[in-house]
Scaffold this motif. Structure first.
Motif, PDB file in Angstrom:
ATOM      1  N   VAL A  29      21.316 -70.552 -29.623  1.00  0.00           N
ATOM      2  CA  VAL A  29      20.203 -69.585 -29.744  1.00  0.00           C
ATOM      3  C   VAL A  29      20.387 -68.984 -28.919  1.00  0.00           C
ATOM      4  CG1 VAL A  29      18.106 -70.829 -30.396  1.00  0.00           C
ATOM      5  CG2 VAL A  29      19.424 -71.959 -31.278  1.00  0.00           C
ATOM      6  N   ASP A  30      19.880 -69.571 -27.693  1.00  0.00           N
ATOM      7  CA  ASP A  30      20.219 -69.689 -26.230  1.00  0.00           C
ATOM      8  C   ASP A  30      20.957 -67.662 -26.346  1.00  0.00           C
ATOM      9  OD1 ASP A  30      18.141 -71.029 -25.781  1.00  0.00           O
ATOM     10  OD2 ASP A  30      19.676 -72.352 -24.405  1.00  0.00           O
ATOM     11  N   ARG A  31      22.213 -68.145 -26.412  1.00  0.00           N
ATOM     12  CA  ARG A  31      23.392 -67.198 -26.916  1.00  0.00           C
ATOM     13  C   ARG A  31      22.206 -66.011 -27.841  1.00  0.00           C
ATOM     14  NH1 ARG A  31      25.179 -63.052 -25.759  1.00  0.00           N
ATOM     15  NH2 ARG A  31      27.268 -63.220 -25.216  1.00  0.00           N
ATOM     16  N   ASP A  57      25.056 -86.277 -29.033  1.00  0.00           N
ATOM     17  CA  ASP A  57      24.613 -85.035 -27.426  1.00  0.00           C
ATOM     18  C   ASP A  57      25.237 -83.597 -27.335  1.00  0.00           C
ATOM     19  OD1 ASP A  57      22.451 -87.482 -27.061  1.00  0.00           O
ATOM     20  OD2 ASP A  57      24.097 -88.240 -25.383  1.00  0.00           O
ATOM     21  N   THR A  99      26.684 -82.346 -30.546  1.00  0.00           N
ATOM     22  CA  THR A  99      26.005 -81.505 -30.904  1.00  0.00           C
ATOM     23  C   THR A  99      24.607 -80.820 -31.018  1.00  0.00           C
ATOM     24  OG1 THR A  99      27.576 -82.365 -32.879  1.00  0.00           O
ATOM     25  CG2 THR A  99      25.720 -81.417 -33.715  1.00  0.00           C
ATOM     26  N   GLU A 100      24.066 -81.851 -30.137  1.00  0.00           N
ATOM     27  CA  GLU A 100      22.767 -80.758 -29.854  1.00  0.00           C
ATOM     28  C   GLU A 100      22.940 -79.949 -28.800  1.00  0.00           C
ATOM     29  OE1 GLU A 100      18.716 -80.241 -30.591  1.00  0.00           O
ATOM     30  OE2 GLU A 100      19.845 -81.312 -31.736  1.00  0.00           O
ATOM     31  N   ARG A 101      23.535 -80.332 -27.844  1.00  0.00           N
ATOM     32  CA  ARG A 101      23.613 -78.910 -27.097  1.00  0.00           C
ATOM     33  C   ARG A 101      23.950 -78.113 -27.643  1.00  0.00           C
ATOM     34  NH1 ARG A 101      25.096 -83.811 -23.821  1.00  0.00           N
ATOM     35  NH2 ARG A 101      27.427 -82.733 -23.994  1.00  0.00           N
ATOM     36  N   HIS A 102      24.974 -78.174 -28.393  1.00  0.00           N
ATOM     37  CA  HIS A 102      25.654 -77.009 -28.687  1.00  0.00           C
ATOM     38  C   HIS A 102      24.858 -75.674 -29.721  1.00  0.00           C
ATOM     39  CE1 HIS A 102      29.320 -74.664 -32.100  1.00  0.00           C
ATOM     40  NE2 HIS A 102      29.739 -74.450 -30.494  1.00  0.00           N
ATOM     41  N   ARG A 103      23.735 -76.464 -30.742  1.00  0.00           N
ATOM     42  CA  ARG A 103      23.056 -75.759 -31.281  1.00  0.00           C
ATOM     43  C   ARG A 103      21.999 -75.094 -30.780  1.00  0.00           C
ATOM     44  NH1 ARG A 103      18.056 -76.024 -32.534  1.00  0.00           N
ATOM     45  NH2 ARG A 103      17.313 -77.760 -31.638  1.00  0.00           N
ATOM     46  N   ARG A 104      21.518 -76.067 -29.262  1.00  0.00           N
ATOM     47  CA  ARG A 104      20.099 -75.049 -28.527  1.00  0.00           C
ATOM     48  C   ARG A 104      21.318 -74.373 -28.053  1.00  0.00           C
ATOM     49  NH1 ARG A 104      18.534 -80.338 -26.806  1.00  0.00           N
ATOM     50  NH2 ARG A 104      20.369 -80.205 -25.216  1.00  0.00           N
ATOM     51  N   ALA A 105      22.841 -73.939 -27.039  1.00  0.00           N
ATOM     52  CA  ALA A 105      23.220 -72.643 -26.535  1.00  0.00           C
ATOM     53  C   ALA A 105      23.463 -71.871 -27.464  1.00  0.00           C
ATOM     54  CB  ALA A 105      24.622 -73.842 -26.486  1.00  0.00           C
TER      55      ALA A 105
END
Length: 488
Positions: free
Chosen positions: A348-350, A338, A340-346
């Protein structure tokens, strides 16, 4: 009618008719009585109870012998007193042997005692009780004086006869139980010399130094075989009792058989009924000690292995209740996925937010915007002017400070007074001469005036050559006129 010579008093002693006897002196009569008494009673044995016993500083022993009706004084000279086998005390019944004589100094008769013995076993027991009571009152038999016996003595000292069966019994018993180093101090255990030898042996063992050539015993055994009260009397002597009581080394008393009791038994730290029992009390049985050590070793092994076995059982029981490792790691693995997935999305957003901010900044850097800002900066620069008054006032203050420094320099110039007629006096080495005495010693001098130097001589000395004149210090240039206004 009576004879007038018998009743007629007179001042002088007269010799009567027919009387041929001369009057005796007191000393003559005393000597005569002494000879008669000593001839008649040259050797007698008297039985009586001692009274008023005292020993003089000279070594003589004085006492009285009495029965229920009469009393006779007695004296024992110091040559015979040391041969006494016991210590005379009041109330003890004795048989005294000697001769009867007179003492002229007091007109008394007395017996000169050459030998004194106790009158029977009852008297001996009475003396024993008196001695025991006296020593007990001094605290020699107190329980708090007793010292504990060592558990396993390395060296044992034995005070006994070297030829009797006692020493063989002791050595044989020690060999059976626990072989030890034994030191025998040979003594006589019966007779008049026994008390001196026994007490000397006990004190001798205590006098040995630790670590010396002869090892100091850890335990003493004072032993003797059985016998009558007279045979054992040496161990009732006060000298022996005090030596045992004063011993720093623990003492076992083994005198006589089990029914025999001496004062040495009361003074010793431990009483053994027989010499063999003393050996048994002195050391433990080596075989029993070995068996005890083996048993303690086995118990130690069991005690050491028992906690290990119990711990293994508890560990097995606990391990069965523990969950498997993969079960414990599953929640953590899911949480990691979980994160790792939140870090990847963060990320992309940044990146998207950064790109939008860059676009906005790039829009503000357009050429038209830059030209407009440059025009505004030029307009502000055109309105900025330098004020002439500020520069002028600062230059005037700097010129005033310069003029003040020049004036002070001129006033401190050492050659300024030369213009008023003064001169400087120098020696050959170029040093200033400040006194007339120095000038006389130097001889050749140089005088410096405002316009040059002149060499002079004192006495017959030739004038010194003028030293090269130092260049005059240049005066500072006059201050320049005030600078015109650059913007005037």
């Amino acid at each position: 009618m009576s004879n007038p010579d018998d009743t007629d008093p007179s001042l002088l002693a007269n010799t009567r008719p027919g009387d041929n006897s001369e009057p005796l002196s007191v000393s003559d009569l005393s000597r005569s009585l002494k000879r008669v008494v000593e001839d008649r009673f040259g050797f007698v044995r008297i039985r009586g109870e001692l009274s008023g016993v005292k020993r003089a500083a000279s070594g003589h022993l004085y006492c009285s012998l009495k029965d229920d009706k009469s009393v006779i004084d007695g004296v024992m000279w110091k040559s015979a007193a040391p041969r006494l086998a016991f210590r005379p005390e009041d109330g003890v019944e004795v048989i005294a042997s000697g001769k009867v004589t007179t003492y002229a100094g007091r007109s008394k008769y007395q017996i000169v005692i050459e030998r004194m013995e106790l009158a029977g076993e009852g008297a001996l027991l009475a003396l024993l009780e008196k001695t025991k009571a006296r020593l007990e009152a001094e605290g020699l038999f107190a329980p708090e004086r007793k010292k504990p016996l060592p558990f396993l003595p390395k060296t044992i000292g034995v005070v006994t006869s070297p030829t009797g069966a006692v020493i063989r019994d002791i050595l044989h018993r020690l060999e059976d139980r626990f072989p030890s180093h034994v030191i025998v101090w040979p003594v006589v255990v019966q007779g008049e010399t026994a008390k001196g030898q026994v007490s000397a042996a006990v004190r001798g063992f205590n006098a040995l130094e630790r670590g010396g050539a002869v090892p100091r015993p850890d335990l003493l055994i004072v032993a003797r075989g059985g016998g009558s009260i007279e045979d054992l009397w040496a161990f009732n002597e006060e000298e022996v009792v005090r030596a045992i009581a004063d011993s720093e080394i623990p003492v076992i008393s083994a005198v006589g058989h089990e029914t025999d009791t001496t004062l040495a038994d009361f003074a010793a730290d431990h009483r053994a009924p027989t010499p063999t029992a003393a050996a048994e009390r002195a050391v433990p049985v080596r075989a029993e000690l070995a068996a005890g050590l083996a048993d303690l070793g086995a118990r130690q092994m069991r005690c050491a292995s028992r906690p290990v076995a119990l711990g293994r059982e508890r560990l097995d029981a606990c391990s069965q209740r523990l969950p498997r490792p993969e079960t414990l790691l599953q929640p953590a693995a899911q949480a990691l996925d979980d994160a790792t997935e939140r870090h990847r999305r963060a990320l992309v957003d940044r990146v998207g937010i950064g790109r939008a901010a860059l676009d906005q900044a790039a829009a503000r850097l357009a050429p038209a915007t830059l030209r407009w800002r440059l025009d505004q900066a030029r307009e502000r620069l055109a309105h900025v002017r330098l004020v002439p008054g500020t520069l002028t006032s600062r230059l005037e203050r700097a010129g005033e400070r310069l003029e003040a420094g020049v004036s002070m320099l001129r006033s401190l110039d050492p050659r300024a007074p030369l213009k008023r007629g003064y001169a400087l006096v120098f020696g050959p080495d170029g040093e200033l001469v400040r006194s007339a005495g120095t000038a006389r010693k130097v001889g050749a001098l140089r005088l410096e005036f405002a316009d040059g130097q002149v060499g002079v001589a004192t006495g017959d000395s030739p004038p010194a050559a003028p030293a090269p004149r130092k260049p005059a210090r240049k005066s500072p240039p006059p201050p320049s006129p005030t600078q015109d206004d650059l913007f005037g």
